[in-house]
Design an enzyme around this catalytic site. Structure first.
Site, PDB file in Angstrom:
ATOM      1  N   GLU A 179       0.836  -1.195   0.000  1.00 51.36           N
ATOM      2  CA  GLU A 179       0.000   0.000   0.000  1.00 51.36           C
ATOM      3  C   GLU A 179       0.877   1.253   0.000  1.00 51.36           C
ATOM      4  O   GLU A 179       1.656   1.457   0.931  1.00 51.36           O
ATOM      5  CB  GLU A 179      -0.897   0.027   1.236  1.00 51.36           C
ATOM      6  CG  GLU A 179      -1.817  -1.172   1.365  1.00 51.36           C
ATOM      7  CD  GLU A 179      -2.556  -1.196   2.704  1.00 51.36           C
ATOM      8  OE1 GLU A 179      -3.637  -1.797   2.755  1.00 51.36           O
ATOM      9  OE2 GLU A 179      -2.042  -0.622   3.688  1.00 51.36           O
ATOM     10  N   CYS A 180       0.741   2.085  -0.999  1.00 48.05           N
ATOM     11  CA  CYS A 180       1.377   3.397  -1.064  1.00 48.05           C
ATOM     12  C   CYS A 180       2.899   3.304  -0.920  1.00 48.05           C
ATOM     13  O   CYS A 180       3.606   3.080  -1.889  1.00 48.05           O
ATOM     14  CB  CYS A 180       0.762   4.335  -0.026  1.00 48.05           C
ATOM     15  SG  CYS A 180       1.044   6.087  -0.392  1.00 48.05           S
ATOM     16  N   GLY A 181       3.437   3.472   0.284  1.00 47.14           N
ATOM     17  CA  GLY A 181       4.867   3.334   0.470  1.00 47.14           C
ATOM     18  C   GLY A 181       5.369   1.975   0.016  1.00 47.14           C
ATOM     19  O   GLY A 181       6.469   1.857  -0.537  1.00 47.14           O
TER      20      GLY A 181
END
Length: 314
Positions: A179-181
């Site tokens: 997720e994201c990072g």
């Protein structure tokens, strides 16, 4: 179950807020926190500075504690907290194999919905923390990986230098949720605002580059458009996006996994699910059980004797 108001200007302001809530719902008002300069936390372009980078002084914590005691109904908060549950997935049966899921936890990866971790644990996950910054390789015997959000762009140089960890993540043969990072970490490279390029895991194709403006912010409802690690096509989940980077030169295959407000974004193949989206699994507890089951099935498919070497096999 209840509501606490933050950054309230005065007792009369709180009374107005409380009256407005009573007119429209049965939600209980449990107190308020005043808008005090001494209680504000430092921020930057990606939100709050994490506690992993700078701890909170004892004086700040003492002031916050005394403010909470003064303005919140603590006993009632605790009473209500013991009555609320978002669980909807099946609790792991006694004796059933637990899925050992490696979870990235350090200064670069520190954002996870606590609800997600609880739901995954209830579904049978056993979390094994590791540090993409400091560990040289993944822990032994993992059945899956969970790479959450955080600030990898702030530590890009250190992450890129840890080639042995990047290689074991790239080669990890089990399910990987990012997720994201985590998406940033899995891509081939990252480009900072200064134009410096950092090679990363390369588990999925594409480049992530920082920008000077916010690219997306807000709550979203998404729909899986193909079978993936969180459920079959058609599964709907909620969560949020908040990022200042953008994904360029992304892979043509696997693109368009989620549908949100007419947009398609994200990547998925048989063993990887990655996007800028922060899933809140409380919106679809079955997704937590589905992911844990994929990890458990991967573990059970491995021949006996090779279980401890899973992370090193293609």
């Amino acid at each position: 179950a209840g509501v606490v108001f933050n950054r309230v200007a005065s007792p009369s302001h709180f009374r107005e807020l409380k009256a407005a809530v009573r007119e429209r719902s049965a939600v209980e008002c449990l107190g308020w926190l005043p808008d005090r300069r001494e209680l504000r936390l430092p921020e930057r372009q990606l939100g709050l500075v994490s506690v992993h980078e700078r701890g909170l002084p004892r004086e700040y914590l003492d002031l916050l504690a005394s403010t909470i005691r003064e303005h919140l109904q603590i006993d009632r908060v605790l009473e209500l907290a013991g009555q609320v549950s978002i669980s909807g997935c099946s609790i792991k049966k006694e004796g059933e194999h637990r899925a050992r899921i490696g979870i990235a936890r350090d200064r670069a990866f520190c954002f996870y919905y606590e609800d997600n971790l609880r739901l995954l644990a209830e579904a049978g996950a056993e979390f094994v923390p590791f540090s993409p910054l400091e560990d040289v390789r993944l822990p032994e015997g993992l059945d899956g990986l969970y790479l959450g959000g955080g600030f990898p762009e702030e530590f890009a140089a250190c992450l890129a230098e840890n080639r042995s960890m990047l290689e074991t993540v790239r080669r990890f043969p089990g399910p990987v949720l990012a997720e994201c990072g985590g998406l940033i970490y899995l891509c081939e490279r990252f480009v900072g605002r200064d134009g410096v390029r950092y090679p990363l895991a390369g588990r999925i194709k594409g480049t992530i580059e920082m920008t000077e403006s916010l690219q997306a912010c807000g709550y979203r409802e998404v729909e899986l458009t193909r079978d993936s690690l969180l459920g079959p096509a058609g599964t709907k989940l909620r969560g949020h996006v908040f990022h200042w980077s953008r994904w360029v030169k992304y892979p043509a295959e696997g693109w368009g996994i989620y549908r949100a407000d007419g947009m398609t974004f994200g990547y998925a193949d048989a063993k990887t699910l990655a996007s800028y989206f922060h899933f809140h699994l409380g919106s679809c507890p079955a997704a937590a059980a589905y992911f844990v089951e994929q990890c458990r099935r991967f573990s059970l498919r491995m021949p006996e004797g090779l279980q401890g070497e899973r992370h090193g096999r293609e």
